[in-house]
Motif scaffolding. Structure first.
Motif, mmCIF file in Angstrom:
data_model
loop_
_atom_site.group_PDB
_atom_site.id
_atom_site.type_symbol
_atom_site.label_atom_id
_atom_site.label_comp_id
_atom_site.label_asym_id
_atom_site.label_seq_id
_atom_site.Cartn_x
_atom_site.Cartn_y
_atom_site.Cartn_z
ATOM 1 N N ALA A 115 28.574 -10.557 -21.221
ATOM 2 C CA ALA A 115 28.293 -11.640 -22.156
ATOM 3 C C ALA A 115 27.125 -12.493 -21.655
ATOM 4 C CB ALA A 115 29.534 -12.506 -22.354
ATOM 5 N N ASN A 116 27.102 -12.746 -20.365
ATOM 6 C CA ASN A 116 26.024 -13.532 -19.769
ATOM 7 C C ASN A 116 24.690 -12.811 -19.938
ATOM 8 O OD1 ASN A 116 25.695 -15.997 -17.810
ATOM 9 N ND2 ASN A 116 24.375 -14.390 -16.987
ATOM 10 N N GLU A 117 24.689 -11.528 -19.689
ATOM 11 C CA GLU A 117 23.455 -10.744 -19.819
ATOM 12 C C GLU A 117 22.985 -10.708 -21.270
ATOM 13 O OE1 GLU A 117 20.255 -9.037 -18.165
ATOM 14 O OE2 GLU A 117 21.938 -9.940 -17.114
ATOM 15 N N ALA A 118 23.925 -10.573 -22.208
ATOM 16 C CA ALA A 118 23.562 -10.565 -23.631
ATOM 17 C C ALA A 118 22.960 -11.905 -24.040
ATOM 18 C CB ALA A 118 24.790 -10.246 -24.483
ATOM 19 N N PHE A 119 23.566 -12.994 -23.589
ATOM 20 C CA PHE A 119 23.063 -14.328 -23.888
ATOM 21 C C PHE A 119 21.663 -14.505 -23.317
ATOM 22 C CE2 PHE A 119 23.097 -18.990 -22.711
ATOM 23 C CZ PHE A 119 22.905 -19.456 -23.993
ATOM 24 N N ARG A 120 21.491 -14.132 -22.079
ATOM 25 C CA ARG A 120 20.189 -14.256 -21.427
ATOM 26 C C ARG A 120 19.135 -13.401 -22.144
ATOM 27 N NH1 ARG A 120 16.290 -13.810 -18.397
ATOM 28 N NH2 ARG A 120 15.737 -15.062 -16.634
ATOM 29 N N ASN A 121 19.517 -12.197 -22.540
ATOM 30 C CA ASN A 121 18.586 -11.316 -23.240
ATOM 31 C C ASN A 121 18.152 -11.898 -24.588
ATOM 32 O OD1 ASN A 121 18.503 -9.436 -21.189
ATOM 33 N ND2 ASN A 121 20.105 -8.154 -22.075
ATOM 34 N N VAL A 122 19.075 -12.511 -25.311
ATOM 35 C CA VAL A 122 18.713 -13.149 -26.580
ATOM 36 C C VAL A 122 17.688 -14.249 -26.321
ATOM 37 C CG1 VAL A 122 19.556 -14.630 -28.448
ATOM 38 C CG2 VAL A 122 20.826 -12.577 -27.813
ATOM 39 N N LEU A 123 17.955 -15.092 -25.333
ATOM 40 C CA LEU A 123 17.023 -16.177 -25.018
ATOM 41 C C LEU A 123 15.672 -15.643 -24.566
ATOM 42 C CD1 LEU A 123 19.331 -18.721 -23.147
ATOM 43 C CD2 LEU A 123 18.713 -18.668 -25.571
ATOM 44 N N ALA A 124 15.674 -14.510 -23.880
ATOM 45 C CA ALA A 124 14.428 -13.935 -23.373
ATOM 46 C C ALA A 124 13.581 -13.310 -24.481
ATOM 47 C CB ALA A 124 14.725 -12.895 -22.292
ATOM 48 N N THR A 125 14.194 -12.997 -25.613
ATOM 49 C CA THR A 125 13.425 -12.383 -26.702
ATOM 50 C C THR A 125 12.782 -13.423 -27.619
ATOM 51 O OG1 THR A 125 15.308 -12.222 -28.213
ATOM 52 C CG2 THR A 125 14.919 -10.341 -26.749
ATOM 53 N N VAL A 126 13.170 -14.672 -27.475
ATOM 54 C CA VAL A 126 12.651 -15.739 -28.344
ATOM 55 C C VAL A 126 11.587 -16.528 -27.594
ATOM 56 C CG1 VAL A 126 13.243 -17.805 -29.657
ATOM 57 C CG2 VAL A 126 14.868 -15.908 -29.523
ATOM 58 N N THR A 127 10.422 -16.659 -28.215
ATOM 59 C CA THR A 127 9.344 -17.435 -27.608
ATOM 60 C C THR A 127 9.232 -18.790 -28.296
ATOM 61 O OG1 THR A 127 7.600 -16.676 -29.098
ATOM 62 C CG2 THR A 127 8.039 -15.316 -27.126
ATOM 63 N N LEU A 128 8.484 -19.653 -27.676
ATOM 64 C CA LEU A 128 8.224 -20.962 -28.261
ATOM 65 C C LEU A 128 7.494 -20.803 -29.597
ATOM 66 C CD1 LEU A 128 8.664 -23.918 -27.670
ATOM 67 C CD2 LEU A 128 6.569 -23.918 -26.337
ATOM 68 N N ALA A 129 6.600 -19.846 -29.693
ATOM 69 C CA ALA A 129 5.902 -19.585 -30.962
ATOM 70 C C ALA A 129 6.897 -19.148 -32.045
ATOM 71 C CB ALA A 129 4.828 -18.514 -30.762
ATOM 72 N N ASP A 130 7.874 -18.335 -31.671
ATOM 73 C CA ASP A 130 8.915 -17.926 -32.626
ATOM 74 C C ASP A 130 9.673 -19.134 -33.151
ATOM 75 O OD1 ASP A 130 8.338 -15.205 -32.143
ATOM 76 O OD2 ASP A 130 9.860 -15.075 -30.555
ATOM 77 N N LEU A 131 10.016 -20.043 -32.244
ATOM 78 C CA LEU A 131 10.772 -21.229 -32.643
ATOM 79 C C LEU A 131 9.966 -22.130 -33.576
ATOM 80 C CD1 LEU A 131 12.513 -22.156 -29.277
ATOM 81 C CD2 LEU A 131 13.578 -21.195 -31.329
ATOM 82 N N VAL A 132 8.689 -22.302 -33.284
ATOM 83 C CA VAL A 132 7.832 -23.126 -34.140
ATOM 84 C C VAL A 132 7.754 -22.508 -35.530
ATOM 85 C CG1 VAL A 132 5.465 -23.931 -34.505
ATOM 86 C CG2 VAL A 132 6.522 -24.154 -32.252
ATOM 87 N N GLU A 133 7.605 -21.203 -35.588
ATOM 88 C CA GLU A 133 7.538 -20.525 -36.888
ATOM 89 C C GLU A 133 8.874 -20.632 -37.636
ATOM 90 O OE1 GLU A 133 6.361 -18.785 -40.241
ATOM 91 O OE2 GLU A 133 5.079 -19.507 -38.624
ATOM 92 N N ARG A 134 9.971 -20.467 -36.926
ATOM 93 C CA ARG A 134 11.290 -20.620 -37.554
ATOM 94 C C ARG A 134 11.455 -22.030 -38.109
ATOM 95 N NH1 ARG A 134 16.013 -17.536 -34.114
ATOM 96 N NH2 ARG A 134 14.873 -15.616 -33.752
#
Length: 145
Positions: A115-134
């Motif tokens: 679960a920890n690895e899955a959570f970390r992997n999700v966070l690692a796939t999202v960039t600041l640019a992705d968040l701004v666009e979202r």
């Protein structure tokens, strides 16, 4: 598990800087106003982000903060770790026997690790640019209602 206020506000501050820095450095006062967060508290967070090399300050009458690298190069996992430390759902994931004498023979620890690895992997796939666009899309949807 709950992400800390420090992490949530720090991510919002970075998103704000990324979104508004095209016109030049972004003042902490403006970020605080737009985000509804105390300027003093944001100052503490920005110092941590600056120390980690995620933002840099620009001095002068029109000074403020800018990203130190492209928003597309800043991963959410990096920001979370800068502001909150190593991502770990439970202490026994890394400290083994020092935290729990059952660590080596614990079946649920394996689930926590996955679960920890899955959570970390999700966070690692999202960039600041992705968040701004979202965020832009969310605002457009909100205003079109």
């Amino acid at each position: 598990m709950k992400l800390s206020t420090r992490i949530r506000y720090g991510v919002r501050a970075l998103m704000d800087i990324a979104e508004h820095s095209a016109a030049g450095p972004v003042s902490l006062k403006d970020v605080a106003r737009r985000q509804g967060v105390s300027e003093q508290y944001l100052g503490q967070l920005v110092l941590l982000l600056k120390g980690a090399g995620l933002v840099r300050s620009v001095r002068g009458a029109h000074g403020g903060f800018v990203l130190s690298k492209q928003a597309s190069e800043v991963r959410l996992s990096e920001v979370v770790e800068v502001l909150g430390g190593t991502i770990k759902l439970v202490d026994c994931l890394y400290d083994d026997q020092e935290v729990c004498v059952r660590a080596d023979c614990c079946a649920v620890r394996d689930v926590w690790r996955d679960a920890n690895e899955a959570f970390r992997n999700v966070l690692a796939t999202v960039t600041l640019a992705d968040l701004v666009e979202r965020q832009r899309r969310k605002q457009q949807e909100y205003y079109s209602c």
